[in-house]
Design a protein around this motif. Structure first.
Motif, PDB file in Angstrom:
ATOM      1  N   HIS A 114       0.817  -1.209   0.000  1.00 32.38           N
ATOM      2  CA  HIS A 114       0.000   0.000   0.000  1.00 32.38           C
ATOM      3  C   HIS A 114       0.855   1.266   0.000  1.00 32.38           C
ATOM      4  O   HIS A 114       0.319   2.375   0.003  1.00 32.38           O
ATOM      5  CB  HIS A 114      -0.953   0.005   1.201  1.00 32.38           C
ATOM      6  N   GLY A 115       2.175   1.064   0.042  1.00 31.92           N
ATOM      7  CA  GLY A 115       3.075   2.212   0.035  1.00 31.92           C
ATOM      8  C   GLY A 115       3.139   2.940   1.364  1.00 31.92           C
ATOM      9  O   GLY A 115       3.651   4.054   1.444  1.00 31.92           O
ATOM     10  N   TYR A 116       2.653   2.298   2.409  1.00 30.28           N
ATOM     11  CA  TYR A 116       2.608   2.931   3.725  1.00 30.28           C
ATOM     12  C   TYR A 116       3.959   2.818   4.424  1.00 30.28           C
ATOM     13  O   TYR A 116       4.493   1.726   4.579  1.00 30.28           O
ATOM     14  CB  TYR A 116       1.511   2.292   4.585  1.00 30.28           C
ATOM     15  N   ARG A 117       4.484   3.951   4.817  1.00 31.40           N
ATOM     16  CA  ARG A 117       5.720   4.053   5.607  1.00 31.40           C
ATOM     17  C   ARG A 117       6.854   3.176   5.069  1.00 31.40           C
ATOM     18  O   ARG A 117       7.511   2.440   5.796  1.00 31.40           O
ATOM     19  CB  ARG A 117       5.459   3.742   7.078  1.00 31.40           C
ATOM     20  N   LEU A 118       7.072   3.311   3.798  1.00 29.70           N
ATOM     21  CA  LEU A 118       8.166   2.562   3.168  1.00 29.70           C
ATOM     22  C   LEU A 118       9.514   2.956   3.753  1.00 29.70           C
ATOM     23  O   LEU A 118      10.453   2.163   3.729  1.00 29.70           O
ATOM     24  CB  LEU A 118       8.137   2.764   1.658  1.00 29.70           C
ATOM     25  N   ASP A 119       9.599   4.170   4.293  1.00 30.90           N
ATOM     26  CA  ASP A 119      10.842   4.608   4.933  1.00 30.90           C
ATOM     27  C   ASP A 119      11.196   3.721   6.128  1.00 30.90           C
ATOM     28  O   ASP A 119      12.370   3.550   6.456  1.00 30.90           O
ATOM     29  CB  ASP A 119      10.746   6.075   5.362  1.00 30.90           C
ATOM     30  N   ILE A 120      10.191   3.143   6.754  1.00 32.30           N
ATOM     31  CA  ILE A 120      10.410   2.214   7.869  1.00 32.30           C
ATOM     32  C   ILE A 120      10.569   0.790   7.346  1.00 32.30           C
ATOM     33  O   ILE A 120      11.485   0.066   7.739  1.00 32.30           O
ATOM     34  CB  ILE A 120       9.244   2.285   8.875  1.00 32.30           C
ATOM     35  N   LEU A 121       9.700   0.410   6.438  1.00 31.55           N
ATOM     36  CA  LEU A 121       9.688  -0.977   5.961  1.00 31.55           C
ATOM     37  C   LEU A 121      10.911  -1.328   5.113  1.00 31.55           C
ATOM     38  O   LEU A 121      11.235  -2.502   4.973  1.00 31.55           O
ATOM     39  CB  LEU A 121       8.395  -1.259   5.204  1.00 31.55           C
ATOM     40  N   ILE A 122      11.604  -0.345   4.579  1.00 30.34           N
ATOM     41  CA  ILE A 122      12.820  -0.630   3.808  1.00 30.34           C
ATOM     42  C   ILE A 122      13.864  -1.326   4.680  1.00 30.34           C
ATOM     43  O   ILE A 122      14.682  -2.089   4.197  1.00 30.34           O
ATOM     44  CB  ILE A 122      13.392   0.667   3.170  1.00 30.34           C
ATOM     45  N   ASN A 123      13.777  -1.088   5.965  1.00 34.08           N
ATOM     46  CA  ASN A 123      14.711  -1.696   6.930  1.00 34.08           C
ATOM     47  C   ASN A 123      14.127  -2.939   7.597  1.00 34.08           C
ATOM     48  O   ASN A 123      14.689  -3.417   8.583  1.00 34.08           O
ATOM     49  CB  ASN A 123      15.132  -0.662   7.987  1.00 34.08           C
ATOM     50  N   ASP A 124      13.007  -3.434   7.105  1.00 39.29           N
ATOM     51  CA  ASP A 124      12.363  -4.602   7.705  1.00 39.29           C
ATOM     52  C   ASP A 124      13.303  -5.800   7.657  1.00 39.29           C
ATOM     53  O   ASP A 124      13.976  -6.038   6.661  1.00 39.29           O
ATOM     54  CB  ASP A 124      11.071  -4.930   6.955  1.00 39.29           C
ATOM     55  N   GLU A 125      13.348  -6.541   8.745  1.00 37.21           N
ATOM     56  CA  GLU A 125      14.231  -7.700   8.856  1.00 37.21           C
ATOM     57  C   GLU A 125      13.982  -8.743   7.762  1.00 37.21           C
ATOM     58  O   GLU A 125      14.894  -9.443   7.346  1.00 37.21           O
ATOM     59  CB  GLU A 125      14.088  -8.346  10.223  1.00 37.21           C
TER      60      GLU A 125
END
Length: 128
Positions: A114-125
């Motif tokens: 959904h493109g939500y908070r990709l700035d956070i999810l780019i670092n998802d484990e």
């Protein structure tokens, strides 16, 4: 009992379940079938959009999944114990602020879709 599972069911009961499922598929007696003991019957009822206010709290996760697909009760289902139900909630674009931290990577992936908070999810484990 699974959706098409008839384990430990007598032939007579199997026939009755099939009859009730057929009724549900044909929109007959949905007001009664919403309380049916067979989760397969209740799944069909939910897929018809009937009794969602009752089925949103069903014990069977597949029934709740059908409810989520209908977009009903997302405020309740966002905290469901079943990851597939939470995935369906995220897929509807609901509760992304909560589901971004879900323990299941598939749910978080749906949030990312959904493109939500990709700035956070780019670092998802799980993205490594």
């Amino acid at each position: 009992m699974g959706y098409y599972s008839y384990k430990n069911v007598s032939p007579e009961e199997k026939k009755l379940i099939k009859e009730r499922r057929k009724k549900a598929l044909n929109n007959i007696d949905l007001d009664k079938l919403v309380y049916d003991p067979d989760p397969g019957v209740r799944r069909i009822v939910a897929s018809k959009g009937y009794g969602l206010d009752i089925l949103v709290n069903d014990e069977d996760e597949h029934v709740r999944l059908k409810v989520a697909y209908k977009g009903y009760g997302l405020d309740i289902l966002v905290n469901d114990k079943d990851k597939y139900v939470r995935w369906a909630v995220a897929d509807k674009g609901y509760g992304l602020d909560v589901l971004i931290n879900d323990r299941c990577e598939w749910v978080r992936m749906s949030v990312a879709n959904h493109g939500y908070r990709l700035d956070i999810l780019i670092n998802d484990e799980s993205s490594r």
